[in-house]
Motif scaffolding. Structure first.
Motif, PDB file in Angstrom:
ATOM      1  N   CYS A  39      35.037  36.857-113.225  1.00  0.00           N
ATOM      2  CA  CYS A  39      35.334  36.243-111.733  1.00  0.00           C
ATOM      3  C   CYS A  39      33.903  35.245-111.643  1.00  0.00           C
ATOM      4  O   CYS A  39      32.882  35.353-112.100  1.00  0.00           O
ATOM      5  CB  CYS A  39      34.851  37.184-110.989  1.00  0.00           C
ATOM      6  SG  CYS A  39      34.922  36.657-109.295  1.00  0.00           S
ATOM      7  N   GLU A  40      34.467  33.893-111.197  1.00  0.00           N
ATOM      8  CA  GLU A  40      33.374  32.728-111.177  1.00  0.00           C
ATOM      9  C   GLU A  40      32.275  33.148-110.339  1.00  0.00           C
ATOM     10  O   GLU A  40      31.158  32.801-110.585  1.00  0.00           O
ATOM     11  CB  GLU A  40      34.289  31.423-110.674  1.00  0.00           C
ATOM     12  CG  GLU A  40      33.594  30.161-110.566  1.00  0.00           C
ATOM     13  CD  GLU A  40      33.573  29.614-111.928  1.00  0.00           C
ATOM     14  OE1 GLU A  40      32.654  28.713-112.269  1.00  0.00           O
ATOM     15  OE2 GLU A  40      34.336  30.128-112.975  1.00  0.00           O
ATOM     16  N   TYR A  44      28.313  33.244-111.688  1.00  0.00           N
ATOM     17  CA  TYR A  44      27.185  32.466-111.189  1.00  0.00           C
ATOM     18  C   TYR A  44      26.043  33.319-110.547  1.00  0.00           C
ATOM     19  O   TYR A  44      24.794  32.830-110.897  1.00  0.00           O
ATOM     20  CB  TYR A  44      27.957  31.502-109.926  1.00  0.00           C
ATOM     21  CG  TYR A  44      26.903  30.503-109.522  1.00  0.00           C
ATOM     22  CD1 TYR A  44      26.591  29.428-110.314  1.00  0.00           C
ATOM     23  CD2 TYR A  44      26.306  30.665-108.443  1.00  0.00           C
ATOM     24  CE1 TYR A  44      25.745  28.459-109.842  1.00  0.00           C
ATOM     25  CE2 TYR A  44      25.513  29.572-108.020  1.00  0.00           C
ATOM     26  CZ  TYR A  44      25.159  28.749-108.703  1.00  0.00           C
ATOM     27  OH  TYR A  44      24.109  27.626-108.441  1.00  0.00           O
ATOM     28  N   THR A  55      33.021  32.871-123.629  1.00  0.00           N
ATOM     29  CA  THR A  55      33.889  32.052-122.405  1.00  0.00           C
ATOM     30  C   THR A  55      34.855  31.236-123.169  1.00  0.00           C
ATOM     31  O   THR A  55      34.673  31.048-124.220  1.00  0.00           O
ATOM     32  CB  THR A  55      32.926  31.586-121.331  1.00  0.00           C
ATOM     33  OG1 THR A  55      33.965  30.924-120.441  1.00  0.00           O
ATOM     34  CG2 THR A  55      32.346  30.298-122.187  1.00  0.00           C
ATOM     35  N   LYS A  59      31.044  25.155-117.913  1.00  0.00           N
ATOM     36  CA  LYS A  59      30.990  24.335-116.598  1.00  0.00           C
ATOM     37  C   LYS A  59      29.461  24.074-116.163  1.00  0.00           C
ATOM     38  O   LYS A  59      28.379  24.777-116.739  1.00  0.00           O
ATOM     39  CB  LYS A  59      31.648  24.891-115.273  1.00  0.00           C
ATOM     40  CG  LYS A  59      33.057  25.216-115.583  1.00  0.00           C
ATOM     41  CD  LYS A  59      33.672  25.589-114.281  1.00  0.00           C
ATOM     42  CE  LYS A  59      34.999  25.957-114.403  1.00  0.00           C
ATOM     43  NZ  LYS A  59      35.660  26.714-113.127  1.00  0.00           N
ATOM     44  N   TYR A  62      27.065  26.556-114.806  1.00  0.00           N
ATOM     45  CA  TYR A  62      26.469  27.868-115.562  1.00  0.00           C
ATOM     46  C   TYR A  62      25.171  27.384-116.033  1.00  0.00           C
ATOM     47  O   TYR A  62      24.382  28.310-116.512  1.00  0.00           O
ATOM     48  CB  TYR A  62      27.325  27.711-117.182  1.00  0.00           C
ATOM     49  CG  TYR A  62      28.732  28.173-116.593  1.00  0.00           C
ATOM     50  CD1 TYR A  62      29.192  28.362-115.383  1.00  0.00           C
ATOM     51  CD2 TYR A  62      29.537  28.287-118.067  1.00  0.00           C
ATOM     52  CE1 TYR A  62      30.733  28.634-115.240  1.00  0.00           C
ATOM     53  CE2 TYR A  62      30.878  28.480-117.686  1.00  0.00           C
ATOM     54  CZ  TYR A  62      31.478  28.893-116.635  1.00  0.00           C
ATOM     55  OH  TYR A  62      32.680  29.157-116.480  1.00  0.00           O
TER      56      TYR A  62
END
Length: 328
Positions: A39-40, A44, A55, A59, A62
Motif C-alpha cells: 500500500c502506497e 511512504y 518493488t 518513485k 521513496y
C-alpha cells in the motif's frame, strides 16, 4: 535488525507465503524484519526505516525522507528504465534488477511469434471464422525455419535464450550487444557483432528481434532510416520496450508493406491507445505486454531476491546490479 519492505503484492495470503519463503531460505532470519508495504501510504510511512526494498518501480517520494536508511532496492523486472530517476542515480543506494527470471518465457514468446508468421496461423484463424477451405492458398505460403536468419538486438539473458531456441530450429543466428568489440562466434550464434553492425544485421535478417534495454542510447534505435534496410519479406518482433522503436516510423512501414509484419508486445505508451493504427493492420500480432509473464513469476522473483539477500547478509557482491552509468 534489517527492515525489508515487500511491495509486490496486496494479497495478504501471498505476502505471508512470500515472507515465509524468505525466512525459510535466509541463513540468519533472526536478523531480518519483513514488512508488507504494498500500500502506497504504508510504504511512504515506513520508507525512512527500511534498509531493503523489493518493488516493481521506484518513485521519487521513496527517497525524499530525511535519515533514509535504504541501502538496496531490487526491482522485480528486468527493465529498470522507469525507475532510474535522478534521485536514484544521485544516491548511494544499490539497485539490482531481476534479469533472467523471465528469459525463458520471453524466448518462448519470440519463437511462438516466429511460428505464427512462418506457418501463417492468421490464415488458419480466418479459415475457422469463414469456414472456407483454403488448403492450397495457405500451403503455398508456409515457410520452414531451417537456415532462415534471425537477428537479435541485445544479446543478454533473453537474447541468449532466443538464440538457443532458434538454433534448435536450425536457424542462422546473428546477434549484437553493446560491449561487443569484434565479430565472434558462439555455440548458438553464428555471428556475434558490435552494435556498429546493426545495419548489417537488419539488412540480412528475416526475423529481427529486439531484446535490448531502453536507455538514452537505444531510444528510437530502430527508425525509418534502418527500417528501410529490412527486406519486404522480413518481420520485426519487439519484446524489449516500445520506445526502442520509433513507433510512427514502424507503423508507416507496416502500412506500406515495406516489411511483411510485426509482433509487438510493448509500445511507446502503455496501455496502447485504442485508436492506435496498429489495431487496424492485418500484418501485426499484438499482445498487452505479457511476453515475460508466467504462472509462478512471483515465486521465482522471491527466490531470486532471497539469493541476493543471502549474499547481502554475507557481505558479498549482489547479482544483477544495475550500472548507474550504463542505465541497465
Amino acid at each position: 535488525m534489517i527492515n525489508i519492505g515487500l511491495a509486490i503484492t496486496k494479497n495478504k495470503e501471498k505476502f505471508i507465503l512470500y515472507k515465509n519463503l524468505i525466512n525459510d531460505s535466509v541463513k540468519c532470519n533472526q536478523l531480518i524484519n519483513i514488512i508488507n508495504v504494498s500500500c502506497e501510504k504504508i510504504l511512504y510511512k515506513n520508507i525512512k526505516d527500511l534498509n531493503i526494498l523489493l518493488t516493481y518501480s521506484i518513485k521519487s517520494s521513496y527517497l525524499n525522507k530525511k535519515n533514509n536508511q535504504l541501502q538496496w532496492i531490487q526491482i522485480g523486472n528486468a527493465g529498470v528504465d522507469d525507475s532510474l530517476i535522478d534521485e536514484v542515480l544521485k544516491s548511494k543506494i544499490i539497485i539490482t534488477n531481476s534479469r533472467g527470471i523471465n528469459s525463458v518465457a520471453v524466448a518462448e514468446y519470440v519463437m511462438s511469434a516466429i511460428l505464427y508468421f512462418s506457418k501463417y496461423f492468421s490464415n488458419c484463424i480466418s479459415y475457422k471464422k469463414e469456414k472456407i477451405w483454403t488448403q492450397w492458398e495457405i500451403a503455398k505460403k508456409v515457410d520452414t525455419l531451417e537456415n532462415v536468419t534471425i537477428g537479435i538486438i541485445g544479446y543478454g539473458a533473453i537474447g541468449k535464450e532466443v538464440a538457443k531456441r532458434a538454433k534448435a530450429f536450425d536457424m542462422k543466428v546473428f546477434a549484437t550487444r553493446r560491449l561487443q568489440k569484434e565479430k565472434t562466434k558462439t555455440k548458438f550464434v553464428d555471428e556475434l557483432l558490435p552494435i556498429s553492425e546493426l545495419n548489417y544485421i537488419m539488412t540480412n535478417s528475416k526475423y529481427l528481434v529486439i531484446t535490448c534495454p531502453l536507455t538514452p542510447k537505444t531510444k528510437n534505435l530502430i527508425n525509418k532510416n534502418n527500417l528501410s534496410l529490412m527486406s519486404k519479406d522480413s518481420y520485426l518482433i519487439n519484446v524489449s520496450r516500445g520506445k526502442v522503436i520509433a513507433e510512427k516510423d514502424l507503423i508507416k512501414h507496416l502500412k506500406n508493406n515495406k516489411i511483411k509484419g510485426a509482433a509487438l508486445d510493448v509500445f511507446s505508451n502503455e496501455p496502447l491507445n485504442q485508436n492506435s493504427e496498429l489495431f487496424n493492420l492485418n500484418n501485426t500480432f499484438l499482445s498487452p505486454h505479457i511476453s515475460g509473464n508466467f504462472k509462478g513469476y512471483q515465486i521465482a522473483l522471491i527466490k531470486s531476491f532471497t539469493d541476493n539477500l543471502n549474499r547481502y547478509l554475507d557481505k558479498k557482491s549482489l547479482k544483477n546490479r544495475v550500472c548507474k552509468k550504463r542505465l541497465y
